[in-house]
Design an enzyme around this catalytic site. Sequence first.
Site, PDB file in Angstrom:
ATOM      1  N   GLY A   4       4.728  11.475  -4.560  1.00  0.00           N
ATOM      2  CA  GLY A   4       4.534  11.111  -3.157  1.00  0.00           C
ATOM      3  C   GLY A   4       4.896   9.691  -2.800  1.00  0.00           C
ATOM      4  O   GLY A   4       4.186   9.041  -2.055  1.00  0.00           O
ATOM      5  N   THR A   5       6.034   9.228  -3.342  1.00  0.00           N
ATOM      6  CA  THR A   5       6.494   7.903  -2.913  1.00  0.00           C
ATOM      7  C   THR A   5       7.957   7.988  -2.506  1.00  0.00           C
ATOM      8  O   THR A   5       8.735   8.723  -3.108  1.00  0.00           O
ATOM      9  CB  THR A   5       6.301   6.823  -4.008  1.00  0.00           C
ATOM     10  OG1 THR A   5       6.887   5.595  -3.546  1.00  0.00           O
ATOM     11  CG2 THR A   5       6.907   7.211  -5.341  1.00  0.00           C
TER      12      THR A   5
ATOM     13  N   CYS B 232     -14.347 -16.872   5.443  1.00  0.00           N
ATOM     14  CA  CYS B 232     -14.987 -16.983   4.126  1.00  0.00           C
ATOM     15  C   CYS B 232     -16.420 -17.489   4.302  1.00  0.00           C
ATOM     16  O   CYS B 232     -16.644 -18.510   4.965  1.00  0.00           O
ATOM     17  CB  CYS B 232     -14.182 -17.958   3.272  1.00  0.00           C
ATOM     18  SG  CYS B 232     -14.939 -18.301   1.683  1.00  0.00           S
TER      19      CYS B 232
ATOM     20  N   HIS C  22      -0.518  -2.863  -5.201  1.00  0.00           N
ATOM     21  CA  HIS C  22      -0.442  -3.563  -3.914  1.00  0.00           C
ATOM     22  C   HIS C  22      -1.799  -4.022  -3.401  1.00  0.00           C
ATOM     23  O   HIS C  22      -1.924  -4.387  -2.235  1.00  0.00           O
ATOM     24  CB  HIS C  22       0.246  -2.665  -2.871  1.00  0.00           C
ATOM     25  CG  HIS C  22       1.695  -2.423  -3.170  1.00  0.00           C
ATOM     26  ND1 HIS C  22       2.426  -1.409  -2.589  1.00  0.00           N
ATOM     27  CD2 HIS C  22       2.549  -3.081  -3.996  1.00  0.00           C
ATOM     28  CE1 HIS C  22       3.676  -1.454  -3.049  1.00  0.00           C
ATOM     29  NE2 HIS C  22       3.761  -2.440  -3.902  1.00  0.00           N
TER      30      HIS C  22
ATOM     31  N   CYS D   4     -10.197 -15.052   0.375  1.00  0.00           N
ATOM     32  CA  CYS D   4     -10.220 -16.318   1.112  1.00  0.00           C
ATOM     33  C   CYS D   4      -8.837 -16.965   1.007  1.00  0.00           C
ATOM     34  O   CYS D   4      -8.289 -17.103  -0.087  1.00  0.00           O
ATOM     35  CB  CYS D   4     -11.286 -17.248   0.526  1.00  0.00           C
ATOM     36  SG  CYS D   4     -11.219 -18.899   1.247  1.00  0.00           S
TER      37      CYS D   4
HETATM   38  P1  OAD Z   1       6.105   6.123   2.215  1.00  0.00           P
HETATM   39  O1  OAD Z   1       5.397   6.421   3.496  1.00  0.00           O
HETATM   40  O2  OAD Z   1       7.312   5.280   2.254  1.00  0.00           O
HETATM   41  O3  OAD Z   1       6.547   7.494   1.539  1.00  0.00           O
HETATM   42  C1  OAD Z   1       5.664   8.589   1.390  1.00  0.00           C
HETATM   43  C2  OAD Z   1       6.367   9.632   0.535  1.00  0.00           C
HETATM   44  O4  OAD Z   1       5.463  10.709   0.311  1.00  0.00           O
HETATM   45  C3  OAD Z   1       7.627  10.242   1.161  1.00  0.00           C
HETATM   46  O5  OAD Z   1       8.648  10.325   0.188  1.00  0.00           O
HETATM   47  C4  OAD Z   1       7.174  11.654   1.597  1.00  0.00           C
HETATM   48  O6  OAD Z   1       8.229  12.594   1.519  1.00  0.00           O
HETATM   49  C5  OAD Z   1       6.118  11.934   0.551  1.00  0.00           C
HETATM   50  N1  OAD Z   1       5.040  12.863   0.966  1.00  0.00           N
HETATM   51  C6  OAD Z   1       4.438  12.986   2.173  1.00  0.00           C
HETATM   52  N2  OAD Z   1       3.439  13.882   2.131  1.00  0.00           N
HETATM   53  C7  OAD Z   1       3.400  14.339   0.844  1.00  0.00           C
HETATM   54  C8  OAD Z   1       2.572  15.273   0.145  1.00  0.00           C
HETATM   55  N3  OAD Z   1       1.576  15.919   0.755  1.00  0.00           N
HETATM   56  N4  OAD Z   1       2.816  15.477  -1.171  1.00  0.00           N
HETATM   57  C9  OAD Z   1       3.835  14.828  -1.806  1.00  0.00           C
HETATM   58  N5  OAD Z   1       4.636  13.944  -1.201  1.00  0.00           N
HETATM   59  C10 OAD Z   1       4.432  13.690   0.100  1.00  0.00           C
HETATM   60  O7  OAD Z   1       5.001   5.537   1.226  1.00  0.00           O
HETATM   61  P2  OAD Z   1       5.175   4.743  -0.161  1.00  0.00           P
HETATM   62  O8  OAD Z   1       6.362   5.214  -0.934  1.00  0.00           O
HETATM   63  O9  OAD Z   1       3.870   4.787  -0.831  1.00  0.00           O
HETATM   64  O10 OAD Z   1       3.431  -1.288   0.608  1.00  0.00           O
HETATM   65  O11 OAD Z   1       5.444   3.294   0.356  1.00  0.00           O
HETATM   66  C11 OAD Z   1       5.554   2.282  -0.579  1.00  0.00           C
HETATM   67  C12 OAD Z   1       4.953   1.009  -0.048  1.00  0.00           C
HETATM   68  O12 OAD Z   1       5.553   0.688   1.202  1.00  0.00           O
HETATM   69  C13 OAD Z   1       3.480   1.060   0.265  1.00  0.00           C
HETATM   70  O13 OAD Z   1       2.656   0.824  -0.850  1.00  0.00           O
HETATM   71  C14 OAD Z   1       3.308  -0.010   1.263  1.00  0.00           C
HETATM   72  C15 OAD Z   1       4.514   0.284   2.118  1.00  0.00           C
HETATM   73  O14 OAD Z   1       4.951  -0.708   2.872  1.00  0.00           O
HETATM   74  C16 OAD Z   1       2.591  -2.272   0.950  1.00  0.00           C
HETATM   75  O15 OAD Z   1       1.707  -2.145   1.767  1.00  0.00           O
HETATM   76  C17 OAD Z   1       2.835  -3.516   0.195  1.00  0.00           C
END
Ligand code: OAD
Length: 250
Positions: free
Chosen positions: A189-190, A149, A120, A128
Amino acid sequence: MIEHPVDAVVTLLAGVRRVAVLTGAGISAESGVPTFRGQDGLWKQYRAESLATPEAFERDPALVWEWYDWRRGLIAPVEPNAGHRVLAGWEALFGDFAVITQNVDGLHAKAGSRNLVELHGNIWKLRCTKEGTVEEVRETPLRRLPPVCPSCGSLRRPHIVWFGEALDPDVLDRAAAISRSCQVMFVLGTSGIVQPAASLPFAAARAGAKIVEVNIEPTPLTPQADHFLPGKAGDVLSDLDRRLRERMAA
Ligand code: OAD
């Protein structure tokens, strides 16, 4: 004797050489970077989803930049945590090891990961809007909001993929190729709801990889995982790393 769930993953890791990791905001949570979808994800009255869009930038570039400048300020003093450090160390442990991250905070690189795909983009890079040139700018707060820019005077935007935008095809191809060729994929952690990142573990599983998920709670990806290790990424990875190194030394 029942094998400890972490030991089952250690056994899996001890027999493979191609390992990939997909990370999300959860891995940086222990460093103090707010995740997107919890209470912490709010800024003033705005949700990330309403600011990280091309439409929001077109409507009010100064507002969007104010938010990014706030996030840059939060991240600037932050250090990688044990989770980032374990992953950086695993590059030397496996023949073929790559981190694919959705995070834009740059903490994997700061921890020393080199074989890294930033799906991302990166919050420290500015692009720019006219020429497409990308430059790393560490200064925060930025002297001028919104930034322009230096060569053509057009607005600069964060070098980040926004909602509704496509990922850079070369970056996505690289991530897809890593996913298809790994023997084990960690999903750390996603929330597993943002595409196309969320489809990478499915591609890996289809190509025969085992999936290991680490999260503080189950996600939509959990039913697909061969192993689910509940807990904070830093704690779980540190434990895994210690047991793996003990097994390798034995
Ligand atoms: P989220 O905020 O959606 O999810 C975070 C995840 O991490 C959740 O499933 C939590 O349960 C988990 N979590 C929190 N603390 C943790 C820890 N200490 N250890 C393990 N897990 C933990 O974030 P993302 O999945 O990264 O995109 O979000 C995906 C994308 O959505 C991001 O890259 C961003 C966002 O909009 C863009 O900016 C394009």
